[in-house]
Design an enzyme around this catalytic site. Structure first.
Site, mmCIF file in Angstrom:
data_model
loop_
_atom_site.group_PDB
_atom_site.id
_atom_site.type_symbol
_atom_site.label_atom_id
_atom_site.label_comp_id
_atom_site.label_asym_id
_atom_site.label_seq_id
_atom_site.Cartn_x
_atom_site.Cartn_y
_atom_site.Cartn_z
ATOM 1 N N CYS A 3 0.839 -1.196 0.000
ATOM 2 C CA CYS A 3 0.000 0.000 0.000
ATOM 3 C C CYS A 3 0.879 1.252 0.000
ATOM 4 O O CYS A 3 1.789 1.365 -0.815
ATOM 5 C CB CYS A 3 -0.973 -0.053 1.168
ATOM 6 S SG CYS A 3 -2.268 1.205 1.132
ATOM 7 N N LEU A 4 0.658 2.201 0.911
ATOM 8 C CA LEU A 4 1.486 3.402 0.926
ATOM 9 C C LEU A 4 2.930 3.092 1.283
ATOM 10 O O LEU A 4 3.838 3.851 0.922
ATOM 11 C CB LEU A 4 0.902 4.420 1.906
ATOM 12 C CG LEU A 4 -0.323 5.182 1.396
ATOM 13 C CD1 LEU A 4 -0.922 6.029 2.505
ATOM 14 C CD2 LEU A 4 0.023 6.041 0.194
#
Length: 565
Positions: A299-300
């Site tokens: 994800c991030l």
């Protein structure tokens, strides 16, 4: 941060007072979307006539269904992905009529929310919140309009309805504590893969996991999880822990565990997260391993790993070890089409959130949770409440639910910077993202890439993850896995009903558009984890004898930071 004027303080206090009533969403942003739709509708009499005709057409189809003169099913070739209506009882009259009418309403509002002249962002918002409103009014939420609920009430003699009423009273009074809070404890039930904390700074702990095979590959794997949640999504229960599985395949695995920041960390920046969260652990690895590093991110955390890899090509980050590969799990690098999460990110929304974070010094997990519940309201709100209040079924705890409830905080400055630079300006994709004041470009990436998207990802839609193909010419392997943002990544071997598509693109090969990619990719059954492990192994050196992991002065895994409330 600059000192506030009295006027700015007044505005911020007003925003903070409004936040609990708007799920931390900007009321101005919502009002602008509604006004854009309403004014364009008012000024388009032709479109009004067109929509009235469409409503009449859909109404006639529903009436034909009611009179038995038309089909109550979806058109030929269409599929119904709505789990609320999958039960066979919905095919019986009069429930098929209710289902048909509800579908027609969804279709009408999908069309009615789009008017010529509206901004694309406001069209998406109008459609999204129309679905939210309809989701509340669906016949699946009613006792007398849901055949599954009626059947359950009759078969239980009303006992399940009584139990559901008790659940409702418990929730209303706050007497019920969700089971996942205590059913799965970190270090006891989840995050139990043996290891040691080998490095710690103000922002992260670096966990090294003990070898579980006689020999290990020389290149370590460093995993960067998202800073929005705790790291152990990738080290859940022993049977579905990616870390445990990867160590069991002969890899030396390191994991970052992010500190849960407080108000005192309000000034931490994206550069701080990059320096302390990725560069410093990489330098530590370079001092303790001679081989290159397989860098991976989720994800991030994957976005940050990609930033680090691009910055390293410009000599930023100091004396970093060479990177053998880069793997991104459900991680975007181009945010021009961020999916439904982008609905909650515009200039007004960012300004509103800035007021909240300036007041507290951070954005809390509870404040973020409102947006994520909106994204999955059908499953996380209405379907769950229907089963709890109308069928008397409390949702059974799971390790994934426990992790999802274990929220974290985001420092005010960093939160503003990543929303502005990545979501609003898309700076990383267009070569304008700056690290230590210098612009970096993803086009500099030359190392092998392994990218994973998931079919039902509302947070990082797979076509957005796939866009890295367009931003660089590196050797790239792309996997499209069954499942959503979390379940598609936590997809251990042996998990039932799993499949994935995979295709390789050689450096400099012709560009394949995302919509055409699935047709030319190979479909395989089962988990994608073995495919990734084989890819890592092909880019790793000859295994050598594993050494026991000594005890660390910093303590054993899972460390201290993951336990911070």
């Amino acid at each position: 941060m600059k000192p506030e004027t009295p006027a700015q303080t007044l505005d911020r206090k007003l925003h903070v007072l409004a936040a609990p009533f708007t799920a931390s969403l900007s009321p101005v942003s919502l009002a602008l979307a509604w006004a854009d739709w309403a004014w364009h509708l008012a000024g388009s009499p032709g479109r009004q006539i067109e929509l009235a005709g469409r409503a009449a057409e859909l109404g006639v189809q529903t009436l034909s269904c009611a009179l038995g003169q038309g089909s109550c099913e979806l058109p030929a070739g269409a599929t119904d992905d709505d789990p609320r209506f999958r039960a066979a009882e919905w095919a019986q009259w009069p429930f098929n009529l209710l289902r048909q009418g509800f579908r027609q309403q969804e279709q009408f509002w999908h069309e009615a929310a789009s008017l010529p002249g509206m901004s694309p962002h406001h069209v998406q918002m109008a459609r999204f919140f129309a679905r939210q409103w309809l989701g509340m009014l669906t016949p699946a939420n009613g006792l007398l309009t849901n055949p599954v609920v009626l059947k359950d009430a009759l078969s239980s003699g009303g006992a399940h309805l009584l139990q559901g009423a008790q659940h409702w009273l418990q929730d209303l009074s706050g007497a019920h504590e969700p089971a996942p809070q205590g059913a799965f404890q970190v270090g006891r039930d989840v995050a139990v893969t043996p290891g040691q904390v080998v490095m710690r700074n103000h922002l992260v702990e670096l966990l090294r996991y003990a070898p579980q095979t006689p020999q290990v590959h020389p290149e370590p794997v460093l995993i960067v999880p998202s800073w929005i949640m705790k790291y152990y999504i990738l080290d859940l229960s022993p049977h579905n822990s990616m870390v445990r599985w990867l160590v069991g395949q002969g890899h030396t695995v390191y994991m970052l565990s992010w500190r849960n920041p407080g108000a005192e960390d309000a000034g931490l920046s994206m550069d701080d997260y990059l320096e302390q969260g990725v560069f410093e652990p990489l330098r530590w690895l370079g001092q303790h391993h001679r081989a290159g590093v397989h860098l991976a991110g989720y994800c991030l955390g994957g976005t940050l790993a990609a930033i680090a890899a691009a910055a390293a090509t410009r000599g930023l980050g100091g004396a970093l070890p060479s990177l053998a590969s880069l793997t991104l799990f459900a991680a975007q690098t181009d945010f021009s089409e961020p999916g439904e999460l982008g609905l909650f990110i515009d200039e007004s929304q960012v300004g509103f959130l800035d007021s909240l974070t300036r007041e507290q010094g951070y954005l809390s997990g509870e404040q973020m949770a409102g947006s994520f519940q909106f994204l999955h309201s059908r499953e996380l709100v209405w379907t769950r409440r229907m089963r709890e209040y109308l069928m008397g079924e409390r949702e059974q705890p799971s390790d994934l639910m426990a992790w999802n409830a274990d929220t974290t905080r985001l420092p005010a400055r960093m939160h503003h910077q990543y929303l502005t630079a990545l979501y609003l300006r898309n700076a990383l994709a267009i070569g304008r993202y700056r690290v230590q004041g210098q612009p970096i470009s993803l086009s500099d990436l030359r190392l092998p890439l392994f990218l994973v998207g998931t079919e039902r990802d509302h947070i990082s839609p797979w076509p957005s993850v796939y866009k890295l193909h367009h931003l660089c010419e590196a050797d790239a392997t792309f996997v499209l896995a069954a499942g959503g943002h979390n379940a598609g990544i936590v997809s251990e071997p042996g998990h039932a009903h799993r499949h994935y598509r995979i295709a390789h693109r050689a450096p400099g090969a012709a560009w394949v558009a995302a919509e055409a990619w699935p047709a030319q990719a190979e479909l395989k059954e089962g988990s994608w984890w073995p495919a990734w492990q084989a890819w890592l192994q092909a880019r790793s050196g000859k295994p050598h004898r594993a050494r026991a992991l000594p005890a660390s002065k910093l303590g054993p895994a899972p460390g201290e930071y993951v336990l911070q409330a």
